[in-house]
Scaffold this motif. Sequence first.
Motif, short mmCIF file in Angstrom:
data_model
loop_
_atom_site.label_atom_id
_atom_site.label_comp_id
_atom_site.label_asym_id
_atom_site.label_seq_id
_atom_site.Cartn_x
_atom_site.Cartn_y
_atom_site.Cartn_z
N HIS A 176 0.84 -1.20 0.00
CA HIS A 176 0.00 0.00 0.00
C HIS A 176 0.88 1.25 0.00
O HIS A 176 0.64 2.19 -0.76
N ALA A 188 -3.66 3.89 -4.34
CA ALA A 188 -3.32 2.85 -3.36
C ALA A 188 -4.54 2.50 -2.50
O ALA A 188 -4.74 1.32 -2.16
N SER A 192 -6.28 -1.19 -1.86
CA SER A 192 -6.53 -1.74 -0.53
C SER A 192 -8.01 -2.04 -0.32
O SER A 192 -8.37 -3.07 0.27
N VAL A 200 -4.83 0.08 6.99
CA VAL A 200 -3.43 -0.14 6.64
C VAL A 200 -2.55 0.18 7.84
O VAL A 200 -2.63 1.27 8.42
#
Length: 324
Positions: A176, A188, A192, A200
Amino acid sequence: MDNHSSPDQTYKIGILLIDGFALMSYSSVIEPLRAGNFLAKTTLYQIDHIAVGNEYEIISSSGAAISANTTISENKDYDLILVVAGGDPSSFDDQQTFQWLRNKARHGVRLGGVSGGPVILANAGVMKGYRMTVHWEHAAALSENTPTLLLERSLYIMDRDRITCAGGVAPLDMMHVLQSEIHGPEFARRVSDWFIHTDVRPPGDPQRSGMVERYGTHDPSIIQTLETMENHIADPLSLKQLALLSSISPRQLNRIFIDKIGQSTMSVYRSLRLEKAYNLIQHTVLSLTEIALATGFSSSAHFSKAFQEKYGAPPSSYRQNATF
C-alpha cells in the motif's frame, strides 16, 4: 519521490523466489500488483518471476510451485527487485545470486526482501547502514550472525533504496505504501479497498497507538504524516511532499501540527530523526558519520549540532556511555 509515476508509466518489478518461500508472503506481494493492473486497466506493474538457476519451477513451503519466466543470468533491468524466501534462508549460499544482488545495488536498483528475504540481502552484503526488518523467526539468528545490522522488529521498513518486510500479511501494508509512493495515495486506497484491507498498518504495529498516546491526537492528517516520516528517516521529505501524501496543502498541514502538537511539521520530523539517531548510538557500533547518514543529515557537523540542541550534549558523549 518528487512526483508520482504517470498513469501509463510501467514500474518494472522482479520477484526473486527462493525454494521454501511462504505462499502467504508471496501472495501479499503479488496480489496488490495484479489488482493495480486490473483496476488501472493497463500494465502499471510489469512483473517477472526470477529463478536462481536453470530450474524454472520454484517450490513453496507448502509444496505449491510457481513458474519463473526468467533467471538471474538474463540480467534484466528492474526498478525494484524483491527477494521472497522462507524456511531456512541462512542456508542459502549461492554466490552468483549474491554477486547479482550486489551488482544491482551498485547500479542503483531498489532492493527488497520479504519474510526470510532480508536474510539473503544481508548475507549478500547490501544492507550495511540501512535500517531493516525480518520475520521474527529469523531475527535472533540474523542479529547474532551479523551484529552490525540495523535490525528492528517492525512490520516493514522503507529506507532509501531498500525495502524489507516481515512477511505474512505485512506485505499488504508495505505494498500500500509502495503503491501510494509510485501512483499516489488515492490509487493505493482503491487497491486496498479491493482486498477489504481498510486499516493499513504503519511500519510497526504498536506505532499507531503509540503515536496517538505520545502526541495526544487522533487527527488522521497528523497520524498519516507521522507514519510517512517514519518511512523516510534516512531520506527526509520536504513539507510539500509530506502534504502531498496527506492530500492537503503544506500550509494547512503545518497549521494542524502547530494547533494539535504545538510544533511545526518539520520540527516534529527532525525530533523523530534525532530519536532514531539516539537509539542507533546506544545500540549499534555504527560510526557517528554512518548514523548521521542513516538519519538523513547532510553532514556530521550538521548532525552533531542538531543532536546537541535536542539532548544537551554531543553525540560522541552518548556513544562513550553506550553498551552493545
